[in-house]
Write a protein that holds these residues in place. Structure first.
Motif, short mmCIF file in Angstrom:
data_model
loop_
_atom_site.label_atom_id
_atom_site.label_comp_id
_atom_site.label_asym_id
_atom_site.label_seq_id
_atom_site.Cartn_x
_atom_site.Cartn_y
_atom_site.Cartn_z
N ALA A 175 17.42 12.92 10.76
CA ALA A 175 17.43 13.23 9.25
C ALA A 175 17.19 11.73 8.65
CB ALA A 175 18.83 13.38 9.08
N SER A 176 17.31 10.66 9.39
CA SER A 176 17.01 9.40 8.74
C SER A 176 15.25 9.24 8.62
CB SER A 176 17.36 8.20 9.49
OG SER A 176 17.14 6.98 8.80
N ALA A 177 14.62 9.92 9.49
CA ALA A 177 13.18 9.70 9.16
C ALA A 177 12.63 10.35 8.27
CB ALA A 177 12.50 10.59 10.65
N ALA A 178 13.33 11.79 7.80
CA ALA A 178 12.97 12.48 6.99
C ALA A 178 13.25 11.65 5.85
CB ALA A 178 13.76 14.00 6.84
N LYS A 179 14.23 11.00 5.51
CA LYS A 179 14.62 10.13 4.24
C LYS A 179 13.55 9.12 3.87
CE LYS A 179 19.69 11.16 4.28
NZ LYS A 179 20.77 10.60 4.49
N ARG A 180 12.97 8.52 5.15
CA ARG A 180 12.14 7.36 4.80
C ARG A 180 10.91 7.91 4.06
NH1 ARG A 180 12.54 2.73 8.26
NH2 ARG A 180 10.29 2.98 8.99
N VAL A 181 10.53 9.00 4.66
CA VAL A 181 9.29 9.69 3.70
C VAL A 181 9.77 10.97 3.15
CG1 VAL A 181 6.94 10.58 4.19
CG2 VAL A 181 7.79 9.08 5.61
N ASN A 201 0.55 -1.13 0.09
CA ASN A 201 -0.15 0.09 -0.05
C ASN A 201 0.75 1.18 -0.12
OD1 ASN A 201 0.77 -0.54 2.60
ND2 ASN A 201 -0.58 0.10 3.55
N ASP A 202 1.87 1.29 -0.53
CA ASP A 202 2.63 2.47 -0.74
C ASP A 202 3.07 3.15 -2.15
OD1 ASP A 202 3.19 2.40 1.90
OD2 ASP A 202 5.23 1.50 1.95
N ILE A 203 3.13 4.36 -2.43
CA ILE A 203 3.91 4.84 -3.44
C ILE A 203 5.16 5.28 -3.14
CG2 ILE A 203 3.42 6.80 -5.04
CD1 ILE A 203 0.56 6.50 -4.56
N THR A 204 6.13 4.85 -3.96
CA THR A 204 7.40 5.30 -3.53
C THR A 204 8.25 5.90 -4.71
OG1 THR A 204 8.41 3.16 -4.30
CG2 THR A 204 7.74 3.30 -1.82
N ALA A 205 9.41 6.41 -4.56
CA ALA A 205 10.41 6.99 -5.54
C ALA A 205 11.79 6.49 -5.09
CB ALA A 205 10.33 8.40 -5.77
N PRO A 206 12.84 6.67 -5.80
CA PRO A 206 14.15 6.35 -5.43
C PRO A 206 14.61 7.20 -4.08
CG PRO A 206 14.06 6.38 -7.81
CD PRO A 206 12.61 7.12 -7.43
#
Length: 260
Positions: free
Chosen positions: A195-201, A142-147
């Motif tokens: 910072a890692s949380a921001a990269k996850r989303v 149920n996700d939409i992702t990008a690189p």
């Protein structure tokens, strides 16, 4: 194709894009409009949400205590609500979030698995994101992702003769605040920092450089081009039913705090 399955173009799609509304009312509108489409009292509808305030929206089967830091939510004035679909918790801030719901006849997903139904319902928005220069793709379930990271999370429910499919997209995100409010993922991120949380989303703002309104406009234009779409509005009866349901159910701590 399943003989009983309908296509997007078989239906006269309507668009609702109303003024900002409270989180509990949004939850109620999802239930009411799904039921209206199921009963054939409303045409299939795309609803783009505007949020009146910050919120955490937890899934139907999640534990409130496990997902949300109540003190953090209270400190930041964040309302916590529970939706009728499954899936994970969503951190919402009005200017940083794009949310939409699709209310469709069950024939749209006849014979489909949940994975197939998610991909089918999200194909148009992935096309819109590609037009904005984002290499977006559907990632099961149920996700939409990008690189660069996750863009959006979807949830779905089948009620009577209709399917509800809704998506919350991160236009921008205050990762530090999110981590003070949501418990999930803290352990994973504790040794990596905020910072890692921001990269996850990864927010749409950083990927497009466009105002939130421009992203929404491209999404609506893409839906209209692919499937047809006419402007509509909530009806007085729908609003009245949703307001009553919001007060009786979705704003009730008993519903929000229920342990499935």
């Amino acid at each position: 194709m399943n003989a009983a399955r309908s296509t997007w173009r078989d239906h006269a799609w309507r668009l609702i894009h109303a003024d900002a509304q409270a989180p509990a009312l949004h939850m109620a509108l999802d239930e009411v409009l799904t039921d209206e489409v199921a009963a054939d009292r409303r045409p299939p509808t795309l609803r783009v949400w505007e949020w009146a305030g910050p919120a955490v929206v937890i899934g139907r089967f999640q534990s409130l205590r496990n997902e949300v830091d109540a003190d953090g939510a209270a400190r930041h004035g964040i309302e916590v609500v529970r939706r009728i679909t499954g899936g994970g918790a969503m951190f919402i801030e009005p200017g940083n979030t794009i949310t939409y719901s699709i209310y469709a006849p069950l024939s749209m997903v006849a014979g489909m698995s949940f994975q197939e139904a998610y991909a089918h319902m999200d194909a148009w928005v992935i096309e819109a994101l590609h037009a904005l220069g984002i290499d977006a793709r559907y990632q099961p379930l149920n996700d939409i992702t990008a690189p660069a990271g996750k863009i959006a999370g979807a949830a779905q429910a089948r009620r009577g003769g209709a399917v509800l499919h809704h998506v919350t997209m991160a236009y921008d995100i205050d990762a530090a605040k999110m981590m003070q409010v949501l418990r999930i993922g803290r352990e994973k991120l504790s040794d990596k920092g905020i910072a890692s949380a921001a990269k996850r989303v990864d927010p749409l703002r950083s990927q497009t450089g466009l105002p939130r309104e421009a992203v929404i406009a491209r999404m609506i234009d893409t839906f209209r081009h692919r499937h047809g779409l006419r402007a509509d509005a909530l009806r007085a009866g729908e609003i009245a039913r949703a307001e009553a349901l919001a007060a009786a159910k979705f704003a009730d701590p008993a519903w929000t705090g229920v342990v499935p």
